[in-house]
Motif scaffolding. Structure first.
Motif, mmCIF file in Angstrom:
data_model
loop_
_atom_site.group_PDB
_atom_site.id
_atom_site.type_symbol
_atom_site.label_atom_id
_atom_site.label_comp_id
_atom_site.label_asym_id
_atom_site.label_seq_id
_atom_site.Cartn_x
_atom_site.Cartn_y
_atom_site.Cartn_z
ATOM 1 N N ASP A 39 17.434 31.868 -5.497
ATOM 2 C CA ASP A 39 18.341 32.275 -4.019
ATOM 3 C C ASP A 39 19.435 31.162 -3.819
ATOM 4 O OD1 ASP A 39 19.383 33.746 -2.233
ATOM 5 O OD2 ASP A 39 17.455 33.441 -0.945
ATOM 6 N N TYR A 40 18.650 29.862 -3.620
ATOM 7 C CA TYR A 40 19.436 28.670 -3.228
ATOM 8 C C TYR A 40 18.580 27.391 -3.972
ATOM 9 C CZ TYR A 40 15.962 28.640 0.474
ATOM 10 O OH TYR A 40 14.881 28.702 1.396
ATOM 11 N N GLU A 41 19.536 26.358 -3.986
ATOM 12 C CA GLU A 41 19.062 25.100 -4.524
ATOM 13 C C GLU A 41 19.594 23.969 -3.596
ATOM 14 O OE1 GLU A 41 19.203 24.412 -8.889
ATOM 15 O OE2 GLU A 41 19.996 26.342 -9.011
ATOM 16 N N ALA A 42 18.711 22.832 -3.742
ATOM 17 C CA ALA A 42 19.155 21.623 -2.893
ATOM 18 C C ALA A 42 18.545 20.326 -3.319
ATOM 19 C CB ALA A 42 18.580 21.860 -1.532
ATOM 20 N N LEU A 60 8.185 16.646 5.384
ATOM 21 C CA LEU A 60 8.301 17.087 3.780
ATOM 22 C C LEU A 60 9.447 16.237 3.255
ATOM 23 C CD1 LEU A 60 6.907 18.663 1.234
ATOM 24 C CD2 LEU A 60 8.777 20.347 1.827
ATOM 25 N N ASN A 61 9.296 15.675 1.857
ATOM 26 C CA ASN A 61 10.306 15.050 1.197
ATOM 27 C C ASN A 61 10.041 15.247 -0.214
ATOM 28 O OD1 ASN A 61 11.409 13.291 3.376
ATOM 29 N ND2 ASN A 61 9.730 11.970 3.083
ATOM 30 N N HIS A 67 14.738 27.978 -4.218
ATOM 31 C CA HIS A 67 14.009 29.269 -3.426
ATOM 32 C C HIS A 67 14.254 30.515 -4.431
ATOM 33 C CE1 HIS A 67 13.523 32.686 -0.778
ATOM 34 N NE2 HIS A 67 12.653 31.827 -0.322
ATOM 35 N N ASN A 68 13.032 31.026 -4.846
ATOM 36 C CA ASN A 68 12.947 32.125 -5.456
ATOM 37 C C ASN A 68 12.856 33.448 -4.700
ATOM 38 O OD1 ASN A 68 12.246 34.387 -7.350
ATOM 39 N ND2 ASN A 68 11.255 33.008 -8.874
ATOM 40 N N PRO A 69 13.759 34.276 -4.531
ATOM 41 C CA PRO A 69 13.549 35.314 -3.588
ATOM 42 C C PRO A 69 12.646 36.420 -4.092
ATOM 43 C CG PRO A 69 15.778 35.485 -4.794
ATOM 44 C CD PRO A 69 15.336 34.234 -5.146
ATOM 45 N N VAL A 70 12.551 36.621 -5.415
ATOM 46 C CA VAL A 70 11.431 37.328 -5.817
ATOM 47 C C VAL A 70 9.913 37.323 -5.430
ATOM 48 C CG1 VAL A 70 10.597 38.589 -8.170
ATOM 49 C CG2 VAL A 70 12.936 38.048 -7.806
ATOM 50 N N THR A 71 9.527 36.251 -5.767
ATOM 51 C CA THR A 71 8.273 35.574 -5.246
ATOM 52 C C THR A 71 8.317 34.860 -3.793
ATOM 53 O OG1 THR A 71 8.476 33.200 -6.008
ATOM 54 C CG2 THR A 71 7.553 35.085 -7.589
#
Length: 193
Positions: A39-42, A60-61, A67-71
């Motif tokens: 879905d998105y990457e960073a 968190l670092n 992000h996987n929208p399926v799971t």
């Protein structure tokens, strides 16, 4: 030179160039452009999670996040987490990779992990360091466990265990099949009188 030889030589060169062009023109394997499950990457992630009262629960670092929208899971690499689930305990967790579901709080650390526990109330107590390959847990219930072998170190003491469960809110640990090596000090004979 004879023109006939030059024409035959030109045709041979043209045939070789045509053969070379057809062989080099093929892309192997063929490129397929298809939609991904991402879905998105960073990269270079720094995040803070708060509880219902607005207090910081964990920081968190991570080197990268997808992000996987399926799971509905965030998949991260190069993870460092500073977690303070209670007023008494503080934890530092490091892992190669991690997946976390923000709605359910399910967490899985893999690629090697280190969990360091510190008692905030008493700084004289040596931190407990647990390391292993896989750690699972839930950020909402503040429970973690590993059904794979772990190594536990606290100060000069250490042992291996086949599994581990921990309540991070209370700081209580449970270990399965503990193996300890005990090295007593060398005997020193001294006269009593």
């Amino acid at each position: 030179m004879n023109t006939r030889v030059l024409i035959i030589l030109a045709l041979i060169i043209a045939a070789l160039a045509g053969w070379f062009f057809t062989k080099q023109g093929d892309i192997e394997p063929p490129v397929s452009i298809a939609p991904t499950d991402v879905d998105y990457e960073a990269t270079d992630i720094q995040a803070v999670q708060t509880n219902e009262q607005g207090e910081t629960e964990y920081e968190l670092n991570a080197e990268s996040l997808t992000h996987n929208p399926v799971t509905n899971q965030d998949e991260m690499s190069g993870v460092t987490m500073n977690w303070e689930p209670s007023d008494e305990q503080r934890y530092r967790i490091q892992a190669g990779t991690a997946t976390i579901n923000q709605q359910t709080g399910e967490l899985q650390l893999s690629g090697g992990f280190t969990l360091i526990s510190e008692d905030k109330a008493d700084s004289n107590i040596a931190p407990i360091q647990v390391s292993g390959q896989i750690l699972k847990g839930n950020t909402k219930s503040r429970q973690v466990y590993s059904d794979k072998p772990v190594k536990v170190v606290q100060g000069m003491n250490s042992f291996d265990a086949s599994s581990m469960k921990a309540n991070l809110e209370t700081g209580e640990y449970e270990f399965g099949q503990v193996a300890v090596s005990f090295m007593p000090p060398e005997r020193q004979d001294q006269a009593l009188f």
